[in-house]
Motif scaffolding. Sequence first.
Motif, PDB file in Angstrom:
ATOM      1  N   LEU A   1      -7.473   0.187   6.767  1.00  0.00           N
ATOM      2  CA  LEU A   1      -7.075   1.634   7.291  1.00  0.00           C
ATOM      3  C   LEU A   1      -7.991   2.407   7.249  1.00  0.00           C
ATOM      4  N   GLN A   2      -8.654   2.770   6.353  1.00  0.00           N
ATOM      5  CA  GLN A   2      -9.778   3.579   6.297  1.00  0.00           C
ATOM      6  C   GLN A   2     -10.915   3.963   7.530  1.00  0.00           C
ATOM      7  N   ALA A   3     -11.046   2.184   7.534  1.00  0.00           N
ATOM      8  CA  ALA A   3     -12.184   1.773   8.950  1.00  0.00           C
ATOM      9  C   ALA A   3     -11.200   2.208  10.163  1.00  0.00           C
ATOM     10  N   ARG A   4     -10.020   2.798  10.180  1.00  0.00           N
ATOM     11  CA  ARG A   4      -9.729   3.266  11.376  1.00  0.00           C
ATOM     12  C   ARG A   4      -9.608   4.765  11.179  1.00  0.00           C
ATOM     13  N   VAL A   5      -9.804   5.835  10.098  1.00  0.00           N
ATOM     14  CA  VAL A   5      -9.565   6.713  10.038  1.00  0.00           C
ATOM     15  C   VAL A   5      -8.426   7.041   9.938  1.00  0.00           C
ATOM     16  N   VAL A   6      -7.284   6.020   8.913  1.00  0.00           N
ATOM     17  CA  VAL A   6      -6.098   6.566   8.332  1.00  0.00           C
ATOM     18  C   VAL A   6      -6.015   7.004   7.393  1.00  0.00           C
ATOM     19  N   LYS A   7      -5.740   7.735   6.985  1.00  0.00           N
ATOM     20  CA  LYS A   7      -5.482   8.853   5.731  1.00  0.00           C
ATOM     21  C   LYS A   7      -4.929   7.378   4.540  1.00  0.00           C
ATOM     22  N   THR A   8      -5.481   7.262   3.247  1.00  0.00           N
ATOM     23  CA  THR A   8      -4.469   5.804   3.128  1.00  0.00           C
ATOM     24  C   THR A   8      -4.297   6.664   1.277  1.00  0.00           C
ATOM     25  N   HIS A   9      -2.933   6.683   0.514  1.00  0.00           N
ATOM     26  CA  HIS A   9      -2.438   6.734  -0.718  1.00  0.00           C
ATOM     27  C   HIS A   9      -2.426   5.251  -2.066  1.00  0.00           C
ATOM     28  N   ARG A  10      -2.535   5.631  -2.639  1.00  0.00           N
ATOM     29  CA  ARG A  10      -2.956   4.306  -3.484  1.00  0.00           C
ATOM     30  C   ARG A  10      -2.455   4.616  -4.808  1.00  0.00           C
ATOM     31  N   LYS A  11      -1.636   3.773  -5.213  1.00  0.00           N
ATOM     32  CA  LYS A  11      -0.842   3.834  -7.316  1.00  0.00           C
ATOM     33  C   LYS A  11      -1.431   2.064  -7.422  1.00  0.00           C
ATOM     34  N   LYS A  12      -1.692   1.877  -8.658  1.00  0.00           N
ATOM     35  CA  LYS A  12      -1.744   1.217  -8.889  1.00  0.00           C
ATOM     36  C   LYS A  12      -2.390  -0.302  -7.296  1.00  0.00           C
ATOM     37  N   ASN A  13      -1.709  -0.935  -7.769  1.00  0.00           N
ATOM     38  CA  ASN A  13      -2.173  -1.944  -6.216  1.00  0.00           C
ATOM     39  C   ASN A  13      -1.198  -1.035  -4.885  1.00  0.00           C
ATOM     40  N   ASN A  14      -0.160  -0.372  -4.786  1.00  0.00           N
ATOM     41  CA  ASN A  14      -0.214  -0.293  -3.527  1.00  0.00           C
ATOM     42  C   ASN A  14      -0.270   0.854  -2.694  1.00  0.00           C
TER      43      ASN A  14
ATOM     44  N   TRP B   1      -0.570   3.504   1.146  1.00  0.00           N
ATOM     45  CA  TRP B   1       0.715   3.868   1.676  1.00  0.00           C
ATOM     46  C   TRP B   1       0.541   4.684   2.821  1.00  0.00           C
ATOM     47  N   ALA B   2       0.456   5.158   3.753  1.00  0.00           N
ATOM     48  CA  ALA B   2       0.384   5.680   4.557  1.00  0.00           C
ATOM     49  C   ALA B   2       1.297   6.718   5.825  1.00  0.00           C
ATOM     50  N   TYR B   3       1.122   7.465   6.353  1.00  0.00           N
ATOM     51  CA  TYR B   3       1.812   8.257   7.284  1.00  0.00           C
ATOM     52  C   TYR B   3       0.939   8.434   8.824  1.00  0.00           C
ATOM     53  N   ASN B   4       2.085   8.960  10.073  1.00  0.00           N
ATOM     54  CA  ASN B   4       1.155   8.480  11.177  1.00  0.00           C
ATOM     55  C   ASN B   4       0.723   9.994  11.236  1.00  0.00           C
ATOM     56  N   LEU B   5      -0.096   9.593  12.197  1.00  0.00           N
ATOM     57  CA  LEU B   5      -1.147  11.572  12.343  1.00  0.00           C
ATOM     58  C   LEU B   5      -0.126  12.375  12.784  1.00  0.00           C
ATOM     59  N   HIS B   6       0.887  12.547  13.274  1.00  0.00           N
ATOM     60  CA  HIS B   6       1.482  13.440  13.820  1.00  0.00           C
ATOM     61  C   HIS B   6       2.230  14.125  12.793  1.00  0.00           C
ATOM     62  N   TYR B   7       2.380  13.636  11.632  1.00  0.00           N
ATOM     63  CA  TYR B   7       3.896  13.871  10.313  1.00  0.00           C
ATOM     64  C   TYR B   7       3.776  15.209  10.728  1.00  0.00           C
ATOM     65  N   ASP B   8       5.814  15.417  10.315  1.00  0.00           N
ATOM     66  CA  ASP B   8       6.267  16.072  10.597  1.00  0.00           C
ATOM     67  C   ASP B   8       7.623  16.405  10.025  1.00  0.00           C
ATOM     68  N   ALA B   9       7.939  16.948   8.583  1.00  0.00           N
ATOM     69  CA  ALA B   9       8.001  16.979   7.576  1.00  0.00           C
ATOM     70  C   ALA B   9       9.535  17.311   8.126  1.00  0.00           C
ATOM     71  N   ALA B  10       9.828  17.953   9.485  1.00  0.00           N
ATOM     72  CA  ALA B  10      11.043  18.084  10.137  1.00  0.00           C
ATOM     73  C   ALA B  10      11.684  16.831  10.771  1.00  0.00           C
TER      74      ALA B  10
ATOM     75  N   LEU C   1      -0.435   1.032  13.673  1.00  0.00           N
ATOM     76  CA  LEU C   1      -1.755   1.477  14.151  1.00  0.00           C
ATOM     77  C   LEU C   1      -1.327   1.430  15.467  1.00  0.00           C
ATOM     78  N   TYR C   2      -0.266   1.184  16.144  1.00  0.00           N
ATOM     79  CA  TYR C   2      -0.048   1.064  17.406  1.00  0.00           C
ATOM     80  C   TYR C   2       0.573   2.741  17.740  1.00  0.00           C
ATOM     81  N   PHE C   3       1.641   2.944  16.689  1.00  0.00           N
ATOM     82  CA  PHE C   3       2.387   4.381  16.181  1.00  0.00           C
ATOM     83  C   PHE C   3       1.463   5.300  16.896  1.00  0.00           C
ATOM     84  N   TYR C   4       0.008   5.267  15.857  1.00  0.00           N
ATOM     85  CA  TYR C   4      -0.409   6.214  14.719  1.00  0.00           C
ATOM     86  C   TYR C   4      -1.068   7.705  15.799  1.00  0.00           C
ATOM     87  N   ASN C   5      -1.521   6.981  16.148  1.00  0.00           N
ATOM     88  CA  ASN C   5      -1.585   8.676  16.876  1.00  0.00           C
ATOM     89  C   ASN C   5      -1.090   9.426  18.662  1.00  0.00           C
ATOM     90  N   GLN C   6       0.176   8.966  18.173  1.00  0.00           N
ATOM     91  CA  GLN C   6       1.298   8.990  19.226  1.00  0.00           C
ATOM     92  C   GLN C   6       2.042  10.553  18.930  1.00  0.00           C
TER      93      GLN C   6
END
Length: 355
Positions: A37-50, A52-61, A114-119
């Motif tokens: 994921l990081q090689a595709r410029v996706v910001k990742t999060h990790r706890k232990k062996n889990n 996760w990541a969110y789409n680029l245009h994440y909107d808390a609303a 990844l298909y929807f990531y930048n949309q």
Amino acid sequence: MITQLQEDSIALLKQLISLPSFSKEEVDTADAIEQFLQARVVKTHRKKNNVWAYNLHYDAAKPTLLLNSHHDTVKPNSGYTRDPYRPDVEEGKLYGLGSNDAGGCLVSLIATFLYFYNQENLSYNICLAATAEEEISGVNGLEYVLPDLGELEFALVGEPTLMNLAIAERGLLVLDCTVHGKAGHAAREEGDNAIYKALKDIEWFRDYRFSKVSEVFGPLKMSVTIINAGSQHNVVPALCSFTVDVRVTDAYTNEEVLKIIKNNVDCDVKPRSTRLKPSSIAKDHAIVQSGLALGRTTYGSPTTSDQALLSIPSVKVGPGDSARSHMADEFIYLDEIKEGIELYIDLLKPVINGR
């Protein structure tokens, strides 16, 4: 774009197969997923062996949908004739431990993410979670990171279903029941036989019928599976313990079933856990309707997955065949992965491209 995603997904799956990832030992596959994921410029999060990541245009609303599958595997069984960690391709089949359960689903969901990531202007945020310990229903997998994922509206759980939609999954309660009597000599009128006292409750478990019946699964099922009592032939037993396997349908919560049981039996009832909950999604939910429009079928799943840890509507769907899970010389067809990616994308398009 989809062709490249398909090729990248198959390459990732081959890498994951080559890395042993038994439950609780998934650090190498977690690293591989994170690096992919990081090689595709996706910001990742990790706890232990889990991971996760969110789409680029994440909107808390906006509401968030979860794409989840696991990267742990069971240990290879003794029937293997191949190296379980060698991702060979023969006659369109990709062999290897975890290829079908659930590597094909996981890499297909990653491709879909990844298909929807930048949309922009999606009606949902997308949270991708590649999690651990699914095969042992462990506490350091999806359940461990759920509080970190934020509020979720519904989920796609990737498990091999031939891309049909499992719209319900049974929960599981394992109950340890104890009946107390009083010891005495079997030759005299002494004691209070705990085995005889247990018979009434055992008969109740056998005969009781819950009033609500699941449209998908039918009646809830309870089975007494283990019983232990007595120490020697001439002593009236003071204690009788037995185990009950309860397969909870989507008509009840685990807590509701436990309350009904305790109200009807005299024995002490102790659940080993109430974590593995029944799950379901309404047939008129947009994601189910999207699947039906694509010609997919719906069914109730007899197997347990990480769906059991979710309290939100969820559907279990993915490439591969559940019948191949945990089999010797496990495999998935390459075409199943390619078609799975396309179907995941087509399944989500009408749901998240406009409300």
